[in-house]
Design a protein around this motif. Structure first.
Motif, PDB file in Angstrom:
ATOM      1  N   TYR A  69       5.354  51.339  -8.376  1.00  0.00           N
ATOM      2  CA  TYR A  69       4.974  50.096  -7.700  1.00  0.00           C
ATOM      3  C   TYR A  69       5.427  48.856  -8.451  1.00  0.00           C
ATOM      4  N   TYR A  71       3.937  45.107  -9.020  1.00  0.00           N
ATOM      5  CA  TYR A  71       2.730  44.294  -8.906  1.00  0.00           C
ATOM      6  C   TYR A  71       3.127  42.824  -9.013  1.00  0.00           C
ATOM      7  N   LYS A 118       0.511  44.541  -4.346  1.00  0.00           N
ATOM      8  CA  LYS A 118       1.079  45.793  -4.838  1.00  0.00           C
ATOM      9  C   LYS A 118       2.102  46.274  -3.810  1.00  0.00           C
ATOM     10  N   SER A 120       5.723  48.836  -2.902  1.00  0.00           N
ATOM     11  CA  SER A 120       6.554  49.986  -3.262  1.00  0.00           C
ATOM     12  C   SER A 120       7.786  49.541  -4.047  1.00  0.00           C
TER      13      SER A 120
END
Length: 306
Positions: A69, A71, A118, A120
């Protein structure tokens, strides 16, 4: 210098160092609040998520990359606003026939009392591949929308751009541009969904081609905007120029592909969108745009009304 400090942080993994660096940046960075939205205790939590890479964007977003991920932590109100708009547009697009272009995870979460996002981890495309993908995206966007009047967002950006430009004009320039406001008020283009910032960097890959950075997405925008914007951003990058220098050197070539009205609309719309996003720009930036607008307005050729 920014990347040097962030790479150093990854070596020492010190939350105190990262928090101190953000505080120092806030002294001169236009988008990072002196009292950042991220607190010292939040930095400790961020440091614990297993960062593989850390970056701070030009608009004041702390980006922490992990294996799965990305952030995004806003460090100021401008970025917080843009990320919220992007998230809202993401959710709306998910409910349309274009949901395949947002086939990735984007979630809103809380850290202490502040919102972060958040997302991908996506794969980048080569510049040549983004050109192919761009045609698919623009075709799909153009097939959606009401094809009627432009949204308030697009119309207001148009006029806001004009008002911003006028502030930096001298008296002779204001007089020369005085007839444009009436034209901007009355203009009616075909409309469709537009991305609003379609560049090679905003076209990526997950299971298929996707687009990101949706804070300027419009469900009834001027349907030529994405095509012009991608063209200019792509060619400028390939030639090692900023977008406005590329336009100045190639405006006659651009006028052979797009009408004078479309190019002027593009410049006013883009200026208005940046102003609406609270982007801080140096006066020289606007003086360069004024020069371009006058070059295009004075040009004599076909497909022209002004």
């Amino acid at each position: 210098m920014n990347q040097f400090f962030l790479k150093f942080y990854l070596c020492i993994k010190s939350s105190f160092f990262l928090y101190g660096y953000i505080k120092i940046l806030s002294i001169f960075h236009p988008y990072i609040k002196p009292i950042s939205l991220i607190k010292a205790k939040d930095i400790t939590n961020i440091c614990s998520i297993g960062a593989k890479k850390v970056a701070i964007s030009g608009t004041g977003c702390l980006m922490v990359f992990t294996k799965e991920y990305l952030y995004k932590f806003p460090l100021g109100n401008t970025t917080a606003k843009a990320l919220k708009i992007e998230y809202d547009n993401y959710k709306k697009i998910k409910k349309t026939s274009l949901s395949n272009f947002v086939d990735y995870y984007l979630g809103q979460e809380l850290l202490s009392e502040e919102i972060f996002y958040k997302m991908s981890i996506l794969k980048t495309l080569s510049y040549s591949d983004t050109s192919i993908a761009k045609n698919i995206i623009i075709k799909s966007l153009s097939e959606n929308g009401n094809f009627g009047k432009a949204s308030i967002f697009s119309k207001e950006n148009h006029l806001l751009g004009y008002e911003v430009i006028l502030k930096y004009c001298n008296n002779a320039q204001r007089l020369e541009l005085s007839d444009i406001k009436g034209w901007l008020n009355g203009i009616e283009y075909c409309t469709s969904y537009i991305h609003g910032d379609l560049t090679p960097l905003n076209i990526m890959k997950n299971n298929g081609v996707v687009f990101i950075d949706l804070d300027r997405f419009d469900f009834a925008g001027f349907n030529f905007f994405d095509k012009i914007h991608y063209h200019i951003e792509y060619e400028a990058k390939m030639k090692g120029l900023n977008s406005y220098d590329f336009i100045a050197l190639n405006f006659e070539l651009l006028l052979s592909e797009y009408s004078k009205q479309e190019l002027l609309s593009y410049l006013f719309f883009r200026t208005g969108a940046e102003k609406r996003s609270d982007v801080s720009l140096h006066p020289s930036y606007y003086l360069k745009i004024i020069t371009l607008i006058l070059l295009i307005k004075r040009h004599v050729g076909k497909n022209e009304v002004l």
